[in-house]
Design a protein around this motif. Structure first.
Motif, PDB file in Angstrom:
ATOM      1  N   UNK A 260      10.181   0.100  -7.048  1.00  0.00           N
ATOM      2  CA  UNK A 260      10.833  -1.189  -6.781  1.00  0.00           C
ATOM      3  C   UNK A 260       9.830  -2.336  -6.865  1.00  0.00           C
ATOM      4  N   UNK A 261       8.555  -2.001  -6.831  1.00  0.00           N
ATOM      5  CA  UNK A 261       7.511  -3.014  -6.719  1.00  0.00           C
ATOM      6  C   UNK A 261       7.200  -3.660  -8.063  1.00  0.00           C
ATOM      7  N   UNK A 262       7.210  -4.989  -8.142  1.00  0.00           N
ATOM      8  CA  UNK A 262       6.911  -5.655  -9.413  1.00  0.00           C
ATOM      9  C   UNK A 262       5.475  -5.427  -9.883  1.00  0.00           C
ATOM     10  N   UNK A 263       4.566  -5.098  -8.956  1.00  0.00           N
ATOM     11  CA  UNK A 263       3.173  -4.866  -9.336  1.00  0.00           C
ATOM     12  C   UNK A 263       2.973  -3.497  -9.982  1.00  0.00           C
ATOM     13  N   UNK A 264       4.000  -2.640  -9.927  1.00  0.00           N
ATOM     14  CA  UNK A 264       3.871  -1.283 -10.446  1.00  0.00           C
ATOM     15  C   UNK A 264       4.719  -1.035 -11.686  1.00  0.00           C
TER      16      UNK A 264
END
Length: 489
Positions: A260-264
């Motif tokens: 869910x993380x935009x950094x991943x």
């Protein structure tokens, strides 16, 4: 004769001038205690509330006075409507003072700052001038909750919405999160502990993207949901919308390869709305998977609350931007306009596919009770025609903090029921700051429509949730908390 008198006179003048320089030097270098004349003049440069202003009682929690030099508070001489208040140095600048305000709607106020209440940091004899401010607060808005859901039209959904509306302000409806998979095991644990079931059970579509035939979760098997509903419980649905970490990532049978993380992930929220992109294809394919399950529930006569795209703003509303002041879910990463477009795209697509049994809940991030550091996230609100309730997720908030959050949100959205979307202790284990007891929150005035406690398998308590056993016992025995045996709609 004139020549002989000149030198004594000149010597006397030089002596007087030298003494004057010495005296001035002592004043400049001292702390103000050695003379009557202040070394600096303190003057007010600005104030966060102007004379005669009308402000919002819920969101105005401090008056900031800014000066021309560094200042400190002496501890006395500041009042709000005659009652003493304790001011503090502003956390971001030594040239300002914060006066805390506890305000009620529709009220006139007077702030007085006496002479010597605020002084220069390096010279206590240099006092800020006396200050008086008059302002008022806006009248409390009329709370007129929408009479019907925005899109739900099935008989079950209309009755469920009416039930929520009838109970709103009368009782807070209890709920617990399912433990990752498609079950109500934690509700059973609450029942074993307290003798009562929560009124609602919340199911997450977090693993909907896992390929069929994985052997451990099957969303097409709705029995855990229908069993709960047939036992008299209310169904809640939410979605941690996982996406592949890249276009070429293969999603594992064990659920790996998603986030869910935009950094991943390279998944772009903006591209999800653009035809021809892999993000768009994935976005609609996953919605189709969820819709198929929801339509099965609709066919079975089950209505549910629906809370997608939660906590969209994350920390993005911080006034001072930094590396950590970002949205923490991909659906908020491209800002409020893209988020609202995503929400409306989902809303319209569900409607197009015939989904009529969902009560839509938008989750506000508010500003964490800190108006000096955060802006409101009202720019992220999808609109009154696109949601039925407004939620807030709070972890480790006291009863008083619950009241502040509830009041601010209700004032901002007076036609919507306001609910506690998630709650629990602030931390990864039971040593974290505890969530305020629900009866205390209620008695303070935080009359949430419902609450939902999050799970924690490592909690070490009897319920595997993010509150203590005593929290549950206190809640489920309270006359203000509705349990499953009281649900009739």
């Amino acid at each position: 004769m004139k020549q002989k008198l000149f030198y004594p006179i000149l010597l006397g003048l030089l002596t007087v001038f030298s003494l004057g320089l010495t005296a001035c030097g002592d004043d400049d270098g001292g702390s103000g205690g050695g003379g009557d004349t202040p070394t600096v003049t303190v003057s007010l440069r600005s104030q966060s509330i102007s004379e005669g202003a009308e402000v919002d009682a819920a969101s105005t929690i401090v008056l900031t006075l800014s000066y021309n030099t560094t200042v400190k508070v002496t501890g006395t001489g500041i009042t709000l409507n005659g009652a003493s208040v304790t001011a503090k140095s502003n956390p971001t600048t030594a040239m300002a003072v914060d006066i805390p305000l506890t305000l009620e709607a529709g009220t006139s106020y007077e702030v007085k700052v006496a002479k010597n209440a605020i002084v220069a940091t390096g010279d206590a004899s240099a006092s800020a001038p006396e200050f008086t401010l008059h302002f008022s607060t806006k009248a409390k808005p009329a709370y007129v909750i929408d009479a019907s859901p925005v899109v739900a039209t099935t008989d079950a959904a209309v009755r469920l919405y009416s039930f929520f509306r009838e109970q709103y302000g009368q009782k807070v409806i209890s709920s617990v999160m399912a433990d990752v998979a498609w079950n109500y095991s934690l509700a059973e644990k609450v029942h074993t502990l307290t003798g009562k079931y929560p009124a609602m059970n919340c199911y997450d579509f977090i693993h909907i993207q896992v390929p069929d035939g994985n052997g451990w979760i099957d969303y097409s098997n709705t029995k855990p949901v229908t069993d709960w509903a047939n036992a008299g419980g209310i169904v809640q649905l939410m979605w941690h919308f996982n996406v592949p970490k890249s276009e070429t990532t293969t999603i594992g049978m064990d659920g790996s390869g998603v986030t869910c993380s935009p950094s991943e992930t390279t998944f772009s929220a903006s591209n999800a709305l653009k035809e021809g992109t892999w993000e768009h294809e994935y976005f609609y394919a996953q919605m189709d998977r969820v819709i198929a399950v929801v339509l099965n529930l609709q066919e079975a006569g089950i209505a549910a609350t629906w809370r997608p795209f939660h906590e969209a703003a994350g920390n993005a509303t911080a006034k001072q931007q930094a590396s950590w002041t970002k949205a923490w879910f991909w659906w908020g990463a491209d800002g409020p306009d893209t988020f609202k477009s995503l929400w409306i795209a989902m809303f319209d697509y569900f409607k197009q596919k015939g989904v009529k049994n969902l009560i839509w809940i938008w989750t506000t991030q508010n500003y964490n009770g800190n108006s000096s550091s955060y802006n409101q996230d009202s720019d992220w609100y999808p609109g009154t025609s696109y949601c039925d309730m407004v939620a807030r997720d709070l972890y480790g908030y006291t009863a008083v903090q619950n009241l502040q959050e509830f009041t601010e949100i209700q004032d901002a959205y007076p036609n919507k029921m306001v609910v506690l979307g998630e709650c629990g202790w602030d931390g990864s284990d039971k040593t974290g700051k505890p969530q305020g007891l629900m009866p205390d929150c209620w008695s303070q005035g935080a009359k949430w429509g419902h609450f939902m406690v999050w799970y924690d398998g490592n909690a070490g308590n009897n319920t595997s949730t993010m509150v203590s056993d005593d929290w549950w016992k206190d809640a489920m025995s309270s006359p203000n908390v509705m349990t499953r045996d009281q649900v009739i709609y």
